[in-house]
Every structure is written in C-alpha cells, then in structure tokens.
Design a protein around this motif. Structure first.
Motif, mmCIF file in Angstrom:
data_model
loop_
_atom_site.group_PDB
_atom_site.id
_atom_site.type_symbol
_atom_site.label_atom_id
_atom_site.label_comp_id
_atom_site.label_asym_id
_atom_site.label_seq_id
_atom_site.Cartn_x
_atom_site.Cartn_y
_atom_site.Cartn_z
ATOM 1 N N LEU A 41 0.823 -1.205 0.000
ATOM 2 C CA LEU A 41 0.000 0.000 0.000
ATOM 3 C C LEU A 41 0.863 1.263 0.000
ATOM 4 O O LEU A 41 0.514 2.256 -0.629
ATOM 5 N N ARG A 42 2.024 1.206 0.652
ATOM 6 C CA ARG A 42 2.928 2.367 0.695
ATOM 7 C C ARG A 42 3.491 2.706 -0.691
ATOM 8 O O ARG A 42 3.875 3.830 -0.938
ATOM 9 N N GLU A 43 3.559 1.707 -1.570
ATOM 10 C CA GLU A 43 4.120 1.902 -2.908
ATOM 11 C C GLU A 43 3.082 2.400 -3.917
ATOM 12 O O GLU A 43 3.431 2.745 -5.034
ATOM 13 N N ALA A 44 1.825 2.404 -3.550
ATOM 14 C CA ALA A 44 0.746 2.763 -4.471
ATOM 15 C C ALA A 44 0.458 4.264 -4.404
ATOM 16 O O ALA A 44 0.498 4.863 -3.338
ATOM 17 N N ILE A 132 -20.934 -10.026 -5.000
ATOM 18 C CA ILE A 132 -20.722 -8.997 -6.010
ATOM 19 C C ILE A 132 -21.616 -7.815 -5.663
ATOM 20 O O ILE A 132 -22.708 -7.993 -5.127
ATOM 21 N N GLY A 133 -21.095 -6.627 -5.939
ATOM 22 C CA GLY A 133 -21.907 -5.447 -5.681
ATOM 23 C C GLY A 133 -21.174 -4.170 -6.022
ATOM 24 O O GLY A 133 -20.012 -4.189 -6.449
ATOM 25 N N SER A 134 -21.857 -3.088 -5.824
ATOM 26 C CA SER A 134 -21.290 -1.781 -6.140
ATOM 27 C C SER A 134 -20.262 -1.369 -5.090
ATOM 28 O O SER A 134 -20.263 -1.863 -3.956
ATOM 29 N N VAL A 135 -19.405 -0.440 -5.488
ATOM 30 C CA VAL A 135 -18.433 0.129 -4.551
ATOM 31 C C VAL A 135 -19.164 0.713 -3.348
ATOM 32 O O VAL A 135 -18.753 0.512 -2.205
ATOM 33 N N ALA A 136 -20.260 1.413 -3.592
ATOM 34 C CA ALA A 136 -21.021 2.015 -2.485
ATOM 35 C C ALA A 136 -21.501 0.944 -1.505
ATOM 36 O O ALA A 136 -21.416 1.130 -0.282
ATOM 37 N N ALA A 137 -21.974 -0.180 -2.015
ATOM 38 C CA ALA A 137 -22.441 -1.265 -1.143
ATOM 39 C C ALA A 137 -21.281 -1.888 -0.376
ATOM 40 O O ALA A 137 -21.409 -2.199 0.814
ATOM 41 N N ILE A 138 -20.144 -2.076 -1.034
ATOM 42 C CA ILE A 138 -18.966 -2.643 -0.368
ATOM 43 C C ILE A 138 -18.483 -1.710 0.732
ATOM 44 O O ILE A 138 -18.181 -2.138 1.848
ATOM 45 N N GLU A 139 -18.417 -0.420 0.411
ATOM 46 C CA GLU A 139 -17.988 0.557 1.414
ATOM 47 C C GLU A 139 -18.915 0.535 2.619
ATOM 48 O O GLU A 139 -18.462 0.569 3.767
ATOM 49 N N GLN A 140 -20.200 0.462 2.377
ATOM 50 C CA GLN A 140 -21.172 0.436 3.464
ATOM 51 C C GLN A 140 -21.045 -0.849 4.282
ATOM 52 O O GLN A 140 -21.032 -0.821 5.514
ATOM 53 N N ALA A 141 -20.920 -1.976 3.610
ATOM 54 C CA ALA A 141 -20.867 -3.264 4.291
ATOM 55 C C ALA A 141 -19.633 -3.413 5.176
ATOM 56 O O ALA A 141 -19.693 -4.024 6.240
ATOM 57 N N PHE A 142 -18.507 -2.868 4.733
ATOM 58 C CA PHE A 142 -17.254 -3.087 5.441
ATOM 59 C C PHE A 142 -16.733 -1.857 6.169
ATOM 60 O O PHE A 142 -15.680 -1.918 6.804
ATOM 61 N N GLY A 143 -17.421 -0.737 6.060
ATOM 62 C CA GLY A 143 -16.956 0.464 6.736
ATOM 63 C C GLY A 143 -15.615 0.927 6.209
ATOM 64 O O GLY A 143 -14.734 1.298 6.977
ATOM 65 N N VAL A 144 -15.455 0.867 4.874
ATOM 66 C CA VAL A 144 -14.201 1.244 4.231
ATOM 67 C C VAL A 144 -14.452 2.310 3.180
ATOM 68 O O VAL A 144 -15.595 2.605 2.834
ATOM 69 N N GLU A 145 -13.375 2.857 2.677
ATOM 70 C CA GLU A 145 -13.423 3.797 1.567
ATOM 71 C C GLU A 145 -12.512 3.234 0.486
ATOM 72 O O GLU A 145 -11.343 2.942 0.740
ATOM 73 N N MET A 146 -13.043 3.058 -0.722
ATOM 74 C CA MET A 146 -12.263 2.468 -1.809
ATOM 75 C C MET A 146 -11.720 3.571 -2.714
ATOM 76 O O MET A 146 -12.428 4.509 -3.044
ATOM 77 N N HIS A 147 -10.451 3.421 -3.087
ATOM 78 C CA HIS A 147 -9.772 4.386 -3.949
ATOM 79 C C HIS A 147 -9.174 3.673 -5.147
ATOM 80 O O HIS A 147 -8.800 2.497 -5.068
ATOM 81 N N ARG A 148 -9.051 4.392 -6.253
ATOM 82 C CA ARG A 148 -8.280 3.911 -7.398
ATOM 83 C C ARG A 148 -6.819 4.182 -7.076
ATOM 84 O O ARG A 148 -6.495 5.175 -6.434
ATOM 85 N N VAL A 149 -5.926 3.279 -7.514
ATOM 86 C CA VAL A 149 -4.514 3.449 -7.240
ATOM 87 C C VAL A 149 -3.679 3.115 -8.465
ATOM 88 O O VAL A 149 -4.139 2.390 -9.357
ATOM 89 N N GLN A 150 -2.479 3.662 -8.475
ATOM 90 C CA GLN A 150 -1.478 3.250 -9.458
ATOM 91 C C GLN A 150 -0.396 2.529 -8.689
ATOM 92 O O GLN A 150 0.145 3.039 -7.696
ATOM 93 N N PHE A 151 -0.111 1.293 -9.137
ATOM 94 C CA PHE A 151 0.876 0.464 -8.446
ATOM 95 C C PHE A 151 1.798 -0.146 -9.472
ATOM 96 O O PHE A 151 1.349 -0.845 -10.387
ATOM 97 N N ARG A 152 3.077 0.166 -9.350
ATOM 98 C CA ARG A 152 4.106 -0.358 -10.255
ATOM 99 C C ARG A 152 3.725 -0.121 -11.724
ATOM 100 O O ARG A 152 3.815 -1.024 -12.550
ATOM 101 N N GLY A 153 3.239 1.063 -11.999
ATOM 102 C CA GLY A 153 2.935 1.468 -13.358
ATOM 103 C C GLY A 153 1.567 1.046 -13.878
ATOM 104 O O GLY A 153 1.192 1.408 -14.981
ATOM 105 N N ALA A 154 0.839 0.279 -13.125
ATOM 106 C CA ALA A 154 -0.486 -0.181 -13.585
ATOM 107 C C ALA A 154 -1.588 0.482 -12.764
ATOM 108 O O ALA A 154 -1.427 0.705 -11.559
ATOM 109 N N LEU A 155 -2.687 0.803 -13.459
ATOM 110 C CA LEU A 155 -3.843 1.373 -12.783
ATOM 111 C C LEU A 155 -4.718 0.257 -12.224
ATOM 112 O O LEU A 155 -4.961 -0.748 -12.886
ATOM 113 N N HIS A 156 -5.190 0.458 -11.013
ATOM 114 C CA HIS A 156 -6.049 -0.535 -10.352
ATOM 115 C C HIS A 156 -7.249 0.162 -9.780
ATOM 116 O O HIS A 156 -7.191 1.273 -9.346
#
Length: 156
Positions: A41-44, A132-156
């Motif tokens: 995570l520190r490298e992303a 399977i579900g939307s980002v909003a549903a996952i965030e709600q279910a797990f109490g997290v915030e999801m972000h897009r990241v770039q890791f080792r040159g690739a977008l995730h």
C-alpha cells in the motif's frame, strides 16, 4: 464462477479489493476481522475515490474456530512421539471442530445481503463467502473507503 474466477479478496484487512485500495474503519460482518494492511500500500499512488456505481467481486474469509486447539492438533499430528501422530482429520471432522459455524456463515451472508451485495458463492467448509456489488455497497458493508490506485505502473 469458481473460486479462481474471483477477482477480489476482502477479508476486512484493508488491502486492495479488486486492485482498489481500501482503508478499513471497522464495522464488517460478524466472524471477520481487520488485522493487517498490505505492505504494498505504501508503494501505491492514490488516485482518489472509486466511483460508487462501479461493481466488484469480493471474497470474505471467515475466521477459524478453536485456533489454539487446531495449532496444538497440527503440532501433534506431525510429531512422531505424539499419540495423535498421523491421525489426520476428515473434512467433516475439521469442519465440525474448526470451521466457522453455520450461524457464523449465515450472519456474514445476512450482513452482505442487508448491505446490498449479492452472495454468489459459499465454500462447503464455510470459510469463504463470495459476493458482487457496487463500490457504495462494499464501502457500506465493510466500513471502508475504496480508492483507485497506481501500483508499479499499472492502474487498479
């Protein structure tokens, strides 16, 4: 869908869900925990919040029961001086002693469903529940915030 087809693993660890950074703030389903962060995570590079309507597959891993007893059994079954040496368990015996209970699994399934996720797979030993579900549903279910990241040159 097979377990190998699952593109994301979410065990409430606050890692990367389907290549998207997740920061845990607690509040996940019963029978799961939030104990680790990926060292990568520190490298992303954080590219901002993931769009709430984007869909992801997740895989929730439930905790084993009686972990200390399982560790003792595993040591004994491999120790030639132990009376339990070589006396391995059947899958049914393992499930009865160490796998999550059917109630634990049902609590996770209910939590996911209640938060808008569709359960797609359930492992026979009750250790894994896929959804399977939307980002909003996952965030709600797990109490997290999801972000897009770039890791080792690739977008995730």
């Amino acid at each position: 869908m097979t377990w190998r087809d699952t593109t994301a693993i979410a065990t409430l660890t606050g890692l990367v869900v389907s290549g998207v950074a997740v920061r845990a703030s607690g509040g996940g389903p019963p029978g799961t925990s939030s104990r680790s962060m990926s060292p990568h995570l520190r490298e992303a590079a954080d590219l901002g919040r993931e769009h709430g309507t984007r869909r992801h597959r997740i895989l929730v891993a439930l905790e084993l029961r009686n972990r200390e007893a399982l560790d003792a059994f595993l040591a004994d079954v491999q120790d030639p001086t132990s009376p339990r040496y070589g006396q391995f368990l059947t899958q049914a015996e393992f499930d009865a002693l160490y796998a999550p209970t059917p109630l634990d699994e049902e609590a996770v399934v209910a939590h996911l469903t209640r938060n808008g996720l569709r359960v797609t797979t359930r492992a026979p030993n009750r250790l894994l529940v896929g959804a399977i579900g939307s980002v909003a549903a996952i965030e709600q279910a797990f109490g997290v915030e999801m972000h897009r990241v770039q890791f080792r040159g690739a977008l995730h």
